[in-house]
Design a protein around this motif. Sequence first.
Motif, PDB file in Angstrom:
ATOM      1  N   ILE A  24       0.840  -1.201   0.000  1.00 21.51           N
ATOM      2  CA  ILE A  24       0.000   0.000   0.000  1.00 21.51           C
ATOM      3  C   ILE A  24       0.879   1.256   0.000  1.00 21.51           C
ATOM      4  O   ILE A  24       0.630   2.208  -0.749  1.00 21.51           O
ATOM      5  CB  ILE A  24      -0.962   0.000   1.214  1.00 21.51           C
ATOM      6  CG1 ILE A  24      -1.989  -1.141   1.108  1.00 21.51           C
ATOM      7  CG2 ILE A  24      -1.655   1.358   1.372  1.00 21.51           C
ATOM      8  CD1 ILE A  24      -2.970  -1.028  -0.040  1.00 21.51           C
ATOM      9  N   ILE A  25       1.905   1.275   0.826  1.00 20.52           N
ATOM     10  CA  ILE A  25       2.787   2.439   0.937  1.00 20.52           C
ATOM     11  C   ILE A  25       3.603   2.652  -0.336  1.00 20.52           C
ATOM     12  O   ILE A  25       3.723   3.773  -0.826  1.00 20.52           O
ATOM     13  CB  ILE A  25       3.704   2.300   2.172  1.00 20.52           C
ATOM     14  CG1 ILE A  25       2.868   2.426   3.453  1.00 20.52           C
ATOM     15  CG2 ILE A  25       4.829   3.326   2.142  1.00 20.52           C
ATOM     16  CD1 ILE A  25       3.591   2.019   4.722  1.00 20.52           C
ATOM     17  N   GLU A  26       4.144   1.575  -0.895  1.00 21.21           N
ATOM     18  CA  GLU A  26       5.015   1.706  -2.067  1.00 21.21           C
ATOM     19  C   GLU A  26       4.247   1.879  -3.375  1.00 21.21           C
ATOM     20  O   GLU A  26       4.599   2.716  -4.202  1.00 21.21           O
ATOM     21  CB  GLU A  26       5.937   0.487  -2.157  1.00 21.21           C
ATOM     22  CG  GLU A  26       6.954   0.426  -1.036  1.00 21.21           C
ATOM     23  CD  GLU A  26       7.734  -0.877  -1.002  1.00 21.21           C
ATOM     24  OE1 GLU A  26       7.589  -1.723  -1.925  1.00 21.21           O
ATOM     25  OE2 GLU A  26       8.500  -1.070  -0.033  1.00 21.21           O
ATOM     26  N   LYS A  27       3.210   1.084  -3.582  1.00 28.41           N
ATOM     27  CA  LYS A  27       2.487   1.108  -4.859  1.00 28.41           C
ATOM     28  C   LYS A  27       1.443   2.218  -4.930  1.00 28.41           C
ATOM     29  O   LYS A  27       1.061   2.644  -6.006  1.00 28.41           O
ATOM     30  CB  LYS A  27       1.805  -0.237  -5.118  1.00 28.41           C
ATOM     31  CG  LYS A  27       2.731  -1.419  -5.143  1.00 28.41           C
ATOM     32  CD  LYS A  27       3.484  -1.505  -6.428  1.00 28.41           C
ATOM     33  CE  LYS A  27       4.296  -2.799  -6.437  1.00 28.41           C
ATOM     34  NZ  LYS A  27       5.111  -2.914  -7.597  1.00 28.41           N
ATOM     35  N   LYS A  28       0.928   2.647  -3.768  1.00 25.43           N
ATOM     36  CA  LYS A  28      -0.090   3.690  -3.705  1.00 25.43           C
ATOM     37  C   LYS A  28      -1.229   3.430  -4.702  1.00 25.43           C
ATOM     38  O   LYS A  28      -1.459   4.234  -5.616  1.00 25.43           O
ATOM     39  CB  LYS A  28       0.523   5.062  -3.943  1.00 25.43           C
ATOM     40  CG  LYS A  28       1.549   5.456  -2.901  1.00 25.43           C
ATOM     41  CD  LYS A  28       2.109   6.817  -3.173  1.00 25.43           C
ATOM     42  CE  LYS A  28       3.146   7.308  -2.218  1.00 25.43           C
ATOM     43  NZ  LYS A  28       3.584   6.564  -1.104  1.00 25.43           N
ATOM     44  N   LYS A  30      -4.581   3.392  -6.669  1.00 28.55           N
ATOM     45  CA  LYS A  30      -5.635   4.402  -6.798  1.00 28.55           C
ATOM     46  C   LYS A  30      -6.912   3.941  -6.111  1.00 28.55           C
ATOM     47  O   LYS A  30      -7.632   4.746  -5.533  1.00 28.55           O
ATOM     48  CB  LYS A  30      -5.880   4.679  -8.284  1.00 28.55           C
ATOM     49  CG  LYS A  30      -6.748   5.848  -8.553  1.00 28.55           C
ATOM     50  CD  LYS A  30      -6.025   7.130  -8.228  1.00 28.55           C
ATOM     51  CE  LYS A  30      -6.791   8.328  -8.757  1.00 28.55           C
ATOM     52  NZ  LYS A  30      -6.224   9.568  -8.257  1.00 28.55           N
ATOM     53  N   THR A  73      -5.743   0.458   6.124  1.00 29.80           N
ATOM     54  CA  THR A  73      -5.698   0.611   4.670  1.00 29.80           C
ATOM     55  C   THR A  73      -6.617   1.738   4.215  1.00 29.80           C
ATOM     56  O   THR A  73      -6.225   2.575   3.388  1.00 29.80           O
ATOM     57  CB  THR A  73      -6.111  -0.713   3.984  1.00 29.80           C
ATOM     58  OG1 THR A  73      -5.216  -1.742   4.398  1.00 29.80           O
ATOM     59  CG2 THR A  73      -6.095  -0.578   2.474  1.00 29.80           C
ATOM     60  N   GLN A  76      -5.043   5.037   5.049  1.00 26.31           N
ATOM     61  CA  GLN A  76      -3.945   5.328   4.126  1.00 26.31           C
ATOM     62  C   GLN A  76      -4.477   5.836   2.790  1.00 26.31           C
ATOM     63  O   GLN A  76      -3.940   6.785   2.221  1.00 26.31           O
ATOM     64  CB  GLN A  76      -3.068   4.084   3.906  1.00 26.31           C
ATOM     65  CG  GLN A  76      -2.276   3.663   5.112  1.00 26.31           C
ATOM     66  CD  GLN A  76      -1.326   4.737   5.586  1.00 26.31           C
ATOM     67  OE1 GLN A  76      -0.534   5.262   4.818  1.00 26.31           O
ATOM     68  NE2 GLN A  76      -1.407   5.076   6.867  1.00 26.31           N
ATOM     69  N   GLN A  77      -5.502   5.170   2.310  1.00 25.36           N
ATOM     70  CA  GLN A  77      -6.088   5.582   1.038  1.00 25.36           C
ATOM     71  C   GLN A  77      -6.661   6.995   1.146  1.00 25.36           C
ATOM     72  O   GLN A  77      -6.443   7.834   0.281  1.00 25.36           O
ATOM     73  CB  GLN A  77      -7.169   4.587   0.602  1.00 25.36           C
ATOM     74  CG  GLN A  77      -6.630   3.236   0.175  1.00 25.36           C
ATOM     75  CD  GLN A  77      -5.746   3.319  -1.052  1.00 25.36           C
ATOM     76  OE1 GLN A  77      -4.532   3.212  -0.947  1.00 25.36           O
ATOM     77  NE2 GLN A  77      -6.328   3.513  -2.213  1.00 25.36           N
ATOM     78  N   GLY A  80      -3.988   9.670   1.480  1.00 29.59           N
ATOM     79  CA  GLY A  80      -3.241   9.804   0.229  1.00 29.59           C
ATOM     80  C   GLY A  80      -4.100  10.301  -0.922  1.00 29.59           C
ATOM     81  O   GLY A  80      -3.673  10.268  -2.066  1.00 29.59           O
ATOM     82  N   ARG A  82      -6.627   8.897  -2.219  1.00 33.75           N
ATOM     83  CA  ARG A  82      -6.941   7.773  -3.089  1.00 33.75           C
ATOM     84  C   ARG A  82      -8.253   7.160  -2.612  1.00 33.75           C
ATOM     85  O   ARG A  82      -8.842   7.611  -1.636  1.00 33.75           O
ATOM     86  CB  ARG A  82      -5.792   6.750  -3.065  1.00 33.75           C
ATOM     87  CG  ARG A  82      -4.471   7.345  -3.536  1.00 33.75           C
ATOM     88  CD  ARG A  82      -3.346   6.333  -3.575  1.00 33.75           C
ATOM     89  NE  ARG A  82      -3.107   5.626  -2.334  1.00 33.75           N
ATOM     90  CZ  ARG A  82      -2.278   6.039  -1.368  1.00 33.75           C
ATOM     91  NH1 ARG A  82      -1.632   7.189  -1.485  1.00 33.75           N
ATOM     92  NH2 ARG A  82      -2.106   5.326  -0.279  1.00 33.75           N
TER      93      ARG A  82
END
Length: 108
Positions: A24-28, A30, A73, A76-77, A80, A82
Amino acid sequence: EPADVGYGWDLSTKAGAERWKRMIIEKKPKLVVIGFCCTNWTSFTNLNYAYRRAELEERREADRNILELMVWTMWQQHLGHRYFLFENPPSSRLWSDWSLLKLTTFLE
């Protein structure tokens, strides 16, 4: 890629959760679509365990690590900018769990 045991993802393990968080952190991504197993949270489950509340609470507690990972998760989304889709029936008791209440209250 689906994050499912059938695809080599076991989110119930520490290693699986760490792998998920790294992704999740690296690929981000959408969009993350989350299908949380609602077996222990449905209205029918409450009926089935009406006289075994302690057993039901143990079952729900066993879901806690994955639930918290999914809430992490979604945060984070959101942070970000997303998207996430969390699939769970509207009548599920999961929506009244403190971890989801905190998130949904913030998002309103």
